[in-house]
Scaffold this active site. Structure first.
Site, PDB file in Angstrom:
ATOM      1  N   ASN A  27      21.672  71.301  34.969  1.00 29.78           N
ATOM      2  CA  ASN A  27      22.225  70.029  35.593  1.00 29.78           C
ATOM      3  C   ASN A  27      21.798  69.019  34.892  1.00 29.78           C
ATOM      4  OD1 ASN A  27      23.587  71.587  37.714  1.00 29.78           O
ATOM      5  ND2 ASN A  27      21.438  72.027  38.601  1.00 29.78           N
ATOM      6  N   GLY A  61      16.288  91.163  31.490  1.00 32.10           N
ATOM      7  CA  GLY A  61      16.247  92.472  31.024  1.00 32.10           C
ATOM      8  C   GLY A  61      16.714  92.366  29.624  1.00 32.10           C
TER       9      GLY A  61
END
Length: 542
Positions: A451, A502
């Site tokens: 943002n 992951g």
């Protein structure tokens, strides 16, 4: 022709003026002496070499690169959803040149099992946020930054902050106007009357005045409202990062060194090969019959049967019967590989408590059908860390609303492992606005570049975290892209840990590969110090 010659007096005067300006420029920059030195130094060179040296000489006298255009585009992230790409164009020796581009991740969470109407609303909101950001970049920001040097990061970020503050004020005024119009149409004479006072609570028979019912449990505080995000705000963070990357490329240096020059501190990302082995082993389907696997140390450890699926974060989501089962699984894998937990491998568990709470029961559902009060969760975590001392961090062990429990777990485990606020923390802009990073009570914070967060904001927040002797963890958002700038930001800012998810899917593997590259570069330059940037392995549950 004598009369007509007067028509060329204008161009003649302009030509003379240009010649005069050129002579003054040569005199001020001592060009004749530089050319003489250059020609003397290239006496034995071939003509092509001489021309090359001349070109280099004049390029040094040219005006430094400045931003001439910033372009925003809508592209797809790792989940095939829209996000923002920003390109930086600079004027170099009077010619515009595309320097670099970055892709920023959105702040939107991904709800895999959301109802169709909710999913459609989220897609529409995301699309609006990206389109607004593209509009901001292409219409206003590009004009605001024209002529500015990419090396002036602080000045660029200040322009972006001012632009965003104006947008926030515009949005506030718009909402106030809409509310006033709505109130004026809804109000009726009856609605202006004050509501009747609520009836006094019924007093139980035999209950004495002032006596509390000891059997009544403390109600669970409702979740705090989500921190509002102004649509289009990702334009600020993306442009700030793109300018930093452009400055790095123009200076022929990696982005992490550019960030480090702003931070005046440097770290290095180190990733051990063991992480790949662990992830691959967990992803492999278990055989139908229980088998034993011979480890590198000659021992045999039986493997538990694992069933599950891969989440969008690249984590293996497994089913388990006890809290300890996933940790025992990892422990067994490490033993088979000849690795000792707590020595060569440590764990940071993302508890994600906000996803476990059942508001209808006022408890946390730690496993399917197993519920615990917030106070009981403290005992659960203490017991878990005692059984598995290789756990060095707990991320979001409670919701941010459970401030009392944050204090309790910090008192109980703060000296044994890091208590880190991720989702429970506030955004970078809110943290900087308040100057307070101690709520909830923790030893570290996960910060994200998203943002309206600028590069200067990241430098400032990590300085604030360091000064308070807290630990900064640089994390990625859920809807990330294949842009690997996040790694350079983490290294340049000097954070100790990075949270990538992951070791799967291209958007994450790219970042892990970037970690290896940075390590190699710093090793070659002799800048690899004792402080390491370590990745946090994910541990998910179902």
């Amino acid at each position: 022709m004598g009369e007509g010659g007067g028509c060329s007096s204008g161009p003649t005067r302009d030509l003379q003026k240009l010649k005069q300006q050129a002579m003054e420029y040569y005199r001020e920059n001592d060009v004749p002496r530089r050319l003489e030195e250059l020609l003397n130094s290239t006496f034995y060179l071939q003509p092509a070499d001489v021309y090359g040296h001349l070109a280099n000489c004049f390029s040094k006298l040219a005006k430094p690169p400045t931003i001439c255009k910033v372009v925003g585009k809508s592209v797809l992230d790792g989940l095939g959803l829209p996000t923002l790409q920003v390109e930086i164009f600079c004027t170099i020796q009077n010619f515009p040149k595309n320097i670099c581009s970055v892709v920023i991740s959105t702040h939107f969470e991904v709800h895999e099992n959301a109802p169709p109407e909710v999913a459609e609303a989220e897609v529409a909101e995301r699309l609006d946020a990206v389109n607004t950001a593209v509009q901001w970049v292409n219409e206003t920001i590009t004009k605001e930054l024209q002529g500015m040097a990419p090396s002036s990061q602080a000045e660029v970020d200040q322009v972006l902050r001012t632009f965003f503050e104006n947008k926030v004020q515009e949005d506030k005024e718009k909402k106030e106007l809409e509310k006033s119009v709505e109130d004026s149409t809804v109000l009726t004479p009856s609605s202006l009357m004050p509501p009747p006072p609520p009836p006094p609570p019924a007093k139980k028979k035999g209950q004495k005045q002032g006596r509390k019912d000891t059997l009544t449990e403390k109600p669970v505080r409702p979740p705090e409202p989500v921190e509002p995000v102004l649509s289009g705000s990702m334009a600020i963070g993306a442009v700030s990062l793109a300018v930093a990357k452009a400055s790095a490329m123009l200076g022929n240096k990696p982005l992490y060194l550019r960030i480090a020059s702003l931070k005046h501190q440097q770290g290095v990302a180190m990733l051990q090969q063991i992480q790949k082995h662990i992830t691959k082993t967990m992803e492999m389907p278990s055989p139908p019959k229980a088998e034993t696997k011979k480890g590198h140390n000659g021992g045999k450890i039986s493997q538990q049967q694992v069933t599950g699926k891969m989440s969008h974060l690249g984590c293996l989501t497994i089913n388990y019967d006890t809290i300890e089962q996933p940790l025992l699984l990892i422990q067994g894998i490490c033993a088979n590989l000849g690795l000792e937990m707590g020595t060569k491998l440590h764990l940071a568990i993302n508890c994600a408590a906000h996803e476990l709470v059942d508001y209808s029961k006022g408890k946390y559902e730690v496993m399917t059908g197993t519920y615990k009060h917030a106070a009981e969760m403290v005992d659960l975590y203490v017991d878990l860390v005692s059984k598995f001392p290789s756990i060095i961090a707990l991320i979001d062990p409670f919701r941010k609303e459970d401030s009392e429990q944050w204090g309790s777990i910090y008192s109980a485990l703060g000296s044994r492992c890091h208590i880190i606020a991720g989702t429970a923390s506030r955004s970078v802009s809110k943290l900087l606005e308040d100057g307070n990073i101690s709520t909830p009570r923790s030893s570290g914070l996960i910060i994200k570049h998203t943002n309206q967060t600028t590069i200067s904001d990241l430098v400032e927040i990590t300085d604030l975290i360091d000064s308070n002797k807290h630990m900064a963890v640089f994390g990625s958002t859920e809807g990330e892209s294949s842009d690997d700038s996040l790694v350079d930001l983490a290294v340049g800012l000097g954070v100790q840990f990075i949270k990538l998810g992951g070791l799967s899917r291209g958007e994450r593997v790219t970042k892990y590969n970037r970690l290896f590259t940075v390590e190699e570069e710093l090793n070659q330059s002799g800048a690899l110090g004792t402080r390491c940037l370590l990745p946090l392995l994910p541990l998910s549950h179902e």
